[in-house]
Design an enzyme around this catalytic site. Structure first.
Site, PDB file in Angstrom:
ATOM      1  N   ASN A 115      49.610  43.766  37.766  1.00  0.00           N
ATOM      2  CA  ASN A 115      48.179  42.612  37.746  1.00  0.00           C
ATOM      3  C   ASN A 115      47.056  43.139  37.104  1.00  0.00           C
ATOM      4  OD1 ASN A 115      45.386  42.360  39.293  1.00  0.00           O
ATOM      5  ND2 ASN A 115      47.124  42.910  41.025  1.00  0.00           N
ATOM      6  N   PHE A 119      39.105  41.371  38.251  1.00  0.00           N
ATOM      7  CA  PHE A 119      37.987  40.613  39.438  1.00  0.00           C
ATOM      8  C   PHE A 119      37.864  39.391  39.110  1.00  0.00           C
ATOM      9  CE2 PHE A 119      36.462  45.349  40.883  1.00  0.00           C
ATOM     10  CZ  PHE A 119      37.694  44.795  42.208  1.00  0.00           C
ATOM     11  N   SER A 182      40.464  49.609  42.947  1.00  0.00           N
ATOM     12  CA  SER A 182      41.446  48.899  41.703  1.00  0.00           C
ATOM     13  C   SER A 182      40.895  49.246  40.397  1.00  0.00           C
ATOM     14  CB  SER A 182      40.178  47.131  41.588  1.00  0.00           C
ATOM     15  OG  SER A 182      40.607  46.530  40.053  1.00  0.00           O
ATOM     16  N   ASN A 184      41.400  47.877  37.645  1.00  0.00           N
ATOM     17  CA  ASN A 184      41.466  47.191  36.579  1.00  0.00           C
ATOM     18  C   ASN A 184      39.710  47.152  36.298  1.00  0.00           C
ATOM     19  OD1 ASN A 184      44.664  46.343  36.484  1.00  0.00           O
ATOM     20  ND2 ASN A 184      43.833  45.210  37.964  1.00  0.00           N
ATOM     21  N   THR A 185      38.941  47.284  36.889  1.00  0.00           N
ATOM     22  CA  THR A 185      38.031  47.374  36.103  1.00  0.00           C
ATOM     23  C   THR A 185      37.047  48.910  35.979  1.00  0.00           C
ATOM     24  OG1 THR A 185      36.881  45.565  37.706  1.00  0.00           O
ATOM     25  CG2 THR A 185      35.665  47.161  36.576  1.00  0.00           C
ATOM     26  N   LYS A 222      38.196  50.482  50.983  1.00  0.00           N
ATOM     27  CA  LYS A 222      39.560  50.127  50.612  1.00  0.00           C
ATOM     28  C   LYS A 222      39.744  50.783  49.433  1.00  0.00           C
ATOM     29  CE  LYS A 222      42.936  46.726  49.159  1.00  0.00           C
ATOM     30  NZ  LYS A 222      43.345  45.600  49.502  1.00  0.00           N
ATOM     31  N   ASN A 251      45.057  50.323  47.917  1.00  0.00           N
ATOM     32  CA  ASN A 251      45.095  49.003  46.911  1.00  0.00           C
ATOM     33  C   ASN A 251      46.391  49.436  46.583  1.00  0.00           C
ATOM     34  OD1 ASN A 251      44.404  47.279  44.853  1.00  0.00           O
ATOM     35  ND2 ASN A 251      41.700  47.179  45.566  1.00  0.00           N
TER      36      ASN A 251
END
Length: 347
Positions: A115, A119, A182, A184-185, A222, A251
């Site tokens: 993915n 967010f 994450s 993705n940021t 996390k 994660n």
């Protein structure tokens, strides 16, 4: 010996669900879970095996990881399927649409998901109002709230952004999670460095205490499986030094090593965090490493590649107090949480 018959969900997944774009299926399935909640809550019976962690009593170890219910719209429906706790989010200080579609992909040969959602969520103010209504209506599921950095907020203002979310959401959370892992940021994972993570955790702790002066909301961080062992230990030391209540490990990963899926398929998907079966070993190793460093008292939540009852047992044996799943829930279906909990109870 006669081969076992495939489960109905397996047939449905292979013949129908894999033919539909993953994010579309997610939303349709989630609507069905919410609609079925009144019936499911009466029909499902899950063995209790209470776990005392974070100053709370969980009905059993297994919960739903953040990412499935980003906006806190289906807590009761998810709990009715057998999850002992539900972690919502990731929620950011400001609403944001996330990355462009497509941003969710299956690697079925690996029982994995990639993915790069980014967010996508309604923002802390909207989610806080939703949780206030849920609590006022009697919502009692043990609830974690996972908070992250708004994409447009610069790194030097990250602590303020996390602090805003904590102030709005701590009044309704049984525990809070600072997500700095994450992929993705842009730049988010840089905040895992202890010199940057420390001020964020301090700001969140201070704000949560201000809005809940009568009750200390447990705070966890996390972390990513891609941290080196030395960096994992550094986070463990920071957790002990700052009085953190727990660590969630782990994660998603940016690694693509050892996948069974064709290289062309993996390359065609591109960037994003990978979850599911390929994380099993590393996530277990990180939990074991953390437990050896922090001792018996700090709560550890094991997540990543837990699919079978044996996976769950090994993660607990490695030192996890609680478990979470997401990708296995997608691949194994709505009966999966009950199977895991019942298997652990029999053990």
């Amino acid at each position: 010996m006669r081969a076992s018959r495939p489960r109905p969900y397996d047939v449905l997944f292979e013949r129908a669900l894999t033919r539909v774009e993953p994010e579309r299926i997610h939303h349709a399935a989630f609507r069905a879970i919410r609609a079925a909640a009144p019936v499911t809550s009466r029909a499902v019976r899950v063995p209790t095996a209470p776990v005392h962690a974070l100053g709370l009593t969980f009905p059993h170890p297994l919960g739903l990881a953040a990412g499935f219910d980003k906006n806190a719209v289906g807590i009761d429906g998810l709990a009715a399927l057998g999850f002992g706790h539900v972690e919502v989010g990731t929620v950011t200080g400001e609403a944001q649409p996330g990355n462009p579609r497509p941003r969710l992909f299956r690697l079925t040969d690996d029982r994995a998901i990639v993915n790069r959602m980014g967010f996508n969520n309604d923002g802390a103010e909207v989610v806080a109002r939703r949780l206030a209504t849920w609590r006022a209506g009697g919502g009692s599921t043990l609830l974690g709230v996972n908070i992250g950095k708004t994409k447009v907020v610069p790194e030097e203002e990250a602590a303020r952004d996390y602090e805003k979310s904590a102030g709005l959401l701590a009044p309704y959370a049984d525990y809070l999670v600072v997500n700095v892992s994450s992929p993705n940021t842009p730049g988010l994972r840089d905040l895992q460095a202890v010199e940057k993570l420390g001020p964020i955790l301090a700001a969140v702790r201070r704000r949560a205490d201000e809005v809940r002066p009568d009750h200390r909301v447990p705070l966890l961080v996390k972390i990513a499986p891609d941290l080196s062992d030395d960096d994992v230990l550094a986070v463990a030391d920071l957790a002990l030094a700052t009085g953190l209540d727990g660590i969630i490990a782990t994660n998603t990963t940016i690694s693509r090593d050892g996948l069974a899926s064709p290289a062309a398929t993996v390359e065609g998907i591109g960037a994003g965090g990978l979850s599911g079966r390929p994380l099993t070993r590393r996530s277990e190793d990180v939990v074991r490493l953390l437990r050896g460093r922090v001792g018996p008292d700090l709560a550890l939540v094991g997540v990543g590649g837990i699919t079978t009852v044996d996976d769950a047992r090994r993660r607990l044996a490695a030192g996890a107090d609680l478990l979470q799943g997401y990708t296995a829930f997608v691949y194994e279906g709505p009966l999966w949480p009950r199977r895991i909990v019942r298997g652990l109870a029999q053990a």
